[in-house]
Design an enzyme around this catalytic site. Sequence first.
Site, mmCIF file in Angstrom:
data_model
loop_
_atom_site.group_PDB
_atom_site.id
_atom_site.type_symbol
_atom_site.label_atom_id
_atom_site.label_comp_id
_atom_site.label_asym_id
_atom_site.label_seq_id
_atom_site.Cartn_x
_atom_site.Cartn_y
_atom_site.Cartn_z
ATOM 1 N N GLU A 247 0.802 -1.225 0.000
ATOM 2 C CA GLU A 247 0.000 0.000 0.000
ATOM 3 C C GLU A 247 0.837 1.279 0.000
ATOM 4 O O GLU A 247 0.485 2.244 -0.678
ATOM 5 C CB GLU A 247 -0.949 0.013 1.211
ATOM 6 C CG GLU A 247 -2.015 -1.061 1.192
ATOM 7 C CD GLU A 247 -3.090 -0.818 0.147
ATOM 8 O OE1 GLU A 247 -3.132 0.296 -0.419
ATOM 9 O OE2 GLU A 247 -3.883 -1.742 -0.113
ATOM 10 N N SER B 239 -35.527 -31.433 -19.334
ATOM 11 C CA SER B 239 -36.848 -31.280 -19.946
ATOM 12 C C SER B 239 -37.581 -30.017 -19.506
ATOM 13 O O SER B 239 -38.589 -29.651 -20.118
ATOM 14 C CB SER B 239 -37.713 -32.502 -19.631
ATOM 15 O OG SER B 239 -37.190 -33.652 -20.267
#
Length: 703
Positions: free
Chosen positions: A109, A380
Site C-alpha cells: 500500500e 426437460s
Amino acid sequence: MKKQQPRPGQPRRVHYFPILTERFLPRLMKLRRKLRWPLAALAALMLLIGGTLLYLRLQTLPAASISQTSQMLDIQGQIIDTFHTGENRRSVPLGEVSPYVVKATLAIEDRRFYEHRGFDIKGLARAIVVNIETLSAKQGASTLTQQLARNLYLTHEKTWQRKIKEAMYTVQLEMNYSKDEIMGLYLNQIYYGHGAYGIEAAAQLYFNKKASDLTLAESAMLAGIPKGPKYYSPFMDMKNAKDRQHVILNAMANAGDITRADADAAYGEMLTFQPLGSGEQNGFAPYFRDYIRYIAVDKLGINEQLLNEGGITIYTTLDSTAQQAAEEAVKNGMQGSEEQQAALVSIDPRNGYIKAMVGGRDYKKNQINRTLMKTRQPGSSFKPILYLTALQSGYMTPVTRFKSEPTSFSYDEGRKVYEPRNYNDKYFEDFIDMRTAIASSDNIYAVNAIMTVGGERVVEMARKLGITSPMQPVPSLALGTSPVSPIQMASAFGVFANGGVRVEPIAILRITDRSGKVLYEAERKEEKVVEPAYAYVMTSLMESVFDNGGTASRISSLIKRPVAGKTGTTATDAWLVGYTPELATAVWVGYDKDRKLTVAEAHRAAPIFANYTEKALAAVPPKIFPVPAGVVNVYIDPTSGKLAAATCPNKRLESFVSGTEPVEVCGQPADSGADTGAGGAAGAPSDADKKSWWNDLKRWWKD
C-alpha cells in the site's frame, strides 16, 4: 586645482568605485526591478503556506464518519441486514498486531510511509510514469494517510472539493499523530470484507485467531483483501486471493522485509480458514444479502466503502414470508443428504420482484449462490420454450402428433445423427400430441418438434424470454442440454404467468443516503415478447404436468391452487420450474461436482417447489390463470386430434389460439348444428369423460 600627477616610476592609481557605479549599478538596479515581483510572490507564497499550516495546526479534526450504519430492508420495510454495526470492529493497539501485517500492508500500500509527510511525491511520479508507459491507470499513489483521511472524514465522491479536503485532513493527521499512531488507526479502520472492519476482526473472521498471532502467510493474505474484498477474499475467489498474496510476498522480499525463501515458503503454506457464516453472516437470507451487495457495488456503481460506512438504506424486493418458506422448504426437502445441494429462486412475474432466494443448503459451509450459476443443464424443463416457439411460429398446435418410439434423427445436411432416448426407455409406441408429450416428458416428441421448427427459432425465443446463456441450435437443445441458471429459468417461465410480458428481474427498488436523498431508483423494464393467447395455451398444457400421469403428479395433492410448470432431469441435475399467477419459481437439486443423481435424489426438487409455493402463498386466495382474448376451448379426440362429436369414445377439452383449432370432426355429430366456434365445445362429455371431469371442468370454467 590641478590633479596631482604621479611621480615617475610610480604605478598609476585607478579608482574602481566610480567605474562600478557607472557601469554596473544601473544593471543591478534593473535586475532588482525585475526580481521584485517574483521575490514578492515567493515571499507571499511562503507566507500563505506558513499561514495555512499554522491554521491547520490550530484546527481540530472533524468527527469521523465511519460510525454510520447502512441498512437493508425487505419489501415490508423490515430490516434484514445492517452493514458495519459496532460488533464488526475491534480496535487493538499497534503493538498487538503481528509485525508481518504491518510490513505486508506497507509493502503493497505505501512502502515509503515512514519517509514522507503524508504525500509521496516520488511514488506519485513513479505511478505517473508507469501509467503513461502502460496507457492505463494500473498504479495509484495514494498514501495510507490519504486513505485514512478519506475513509475517516469524507465520502467517496470524485470532486475537486473532496480532493482538497482530503489533502487538508492528510496534513492535519500528520501534524496531530505520529506515524505509528496513523498506522494503528489505519489497520483498525480498513475494511477486510464480509463485515469485518479492522485487522482484529479480520483475523477472527478468517483464521479464528488474534491479530497478534497472524503468521507471514496469513498476514500477506489479509493485506491483499482491502484492495477489493469482493475480488481478493479467499471466500469469494481463492485464485485471486492467492495471486494477490504472491504479489505482496514478492514486494516484501524486494523491500528486504523477508527473504526470498521465506516468501516462497509462505506462498506454499496451506492455510486453514475459519468457516464463514458465524455471527451476522449466518442469519436470514444470506445468499440474497450477498446478491444485493453484488448488485449495488458491481452493477449500480455504489462505492463499497459507502455501502459499508455511509449510512445508506437499500430497499429490496425480498418478501420475508416467502424467504422463510423457501429456507424451510429447502432444509426439509434435503434431509438425509449430506452433500447434495439445492437452490430456489422465486419471482413475482407481474413486476419482476425477486421474492425469495436460497443459493444453497448451508451458507456457513459454502457461499456459492447456485441460483446465479449458468452451469446446469435444465433438461426437460426447457421444453416449454421449444413448444412455445412451435406454437407461435405456426408449425404446430396442441394436437400435432408424432410417434413415440426409438428414432434416429439426421441433421447438419445429413452429416450427423442424433438418437435420443426416453427415460427408462419407455415409449408409447403410438402417436401422441403435445399435451401428452409435456405431461409425460417424451423426448422423441421434443426432438421431432425442434426438427420441425428449427433450432435457430428456439434460440431466438429463449433470448426473448431472457435466457442469455450460450445455446447451440442442435437437436439436443430440445432436451435442455445447454446450461442455464435457475434465476433465468424462473424469469423465463414468469413470461407465461404474466400473459406474454417479460419483466426484468429486480432485487433493489431504491437506495437512499443518510439524509434520505435518493441515490438510485429502479426503473421497471418490461416488454411483450409473446402473444397472450399463446402464453395461455402453454400454461394450459403445463398444468397437465401436475395431473394424473404427469411427471409432477406425485405432488399434486400438496398444492391447493392452479399451478403450471415443468420438471427436468438429467444424470446430474433435477429441476421443477413452475408458477402460479403470483409466483414463478425455479428449484434445482444436484451436486457441485457433477455427481450422478439417484432416483430418490432426483425426486427432491418437486416437493421443495410444492411446499414452498403453498407456504409462501398461504395468505393469498387461489386464483385461476386469466384467459386472454383469442383463446378457444373445444373438445377434441385425443387419438385423432380432430374435433370430438358425441359418438367419439374419448374426449378432452383442449385450449387453442383462435384459428388454430381443428376443423375436421371425429365420427358423426349427434347434432349437426353443434357449435364448435370460439369459446364453445363440440359435443358433450360421455361416460368415458368422467375420469377427467374435474380437469375438464377447470378448463371449461376458464373459458
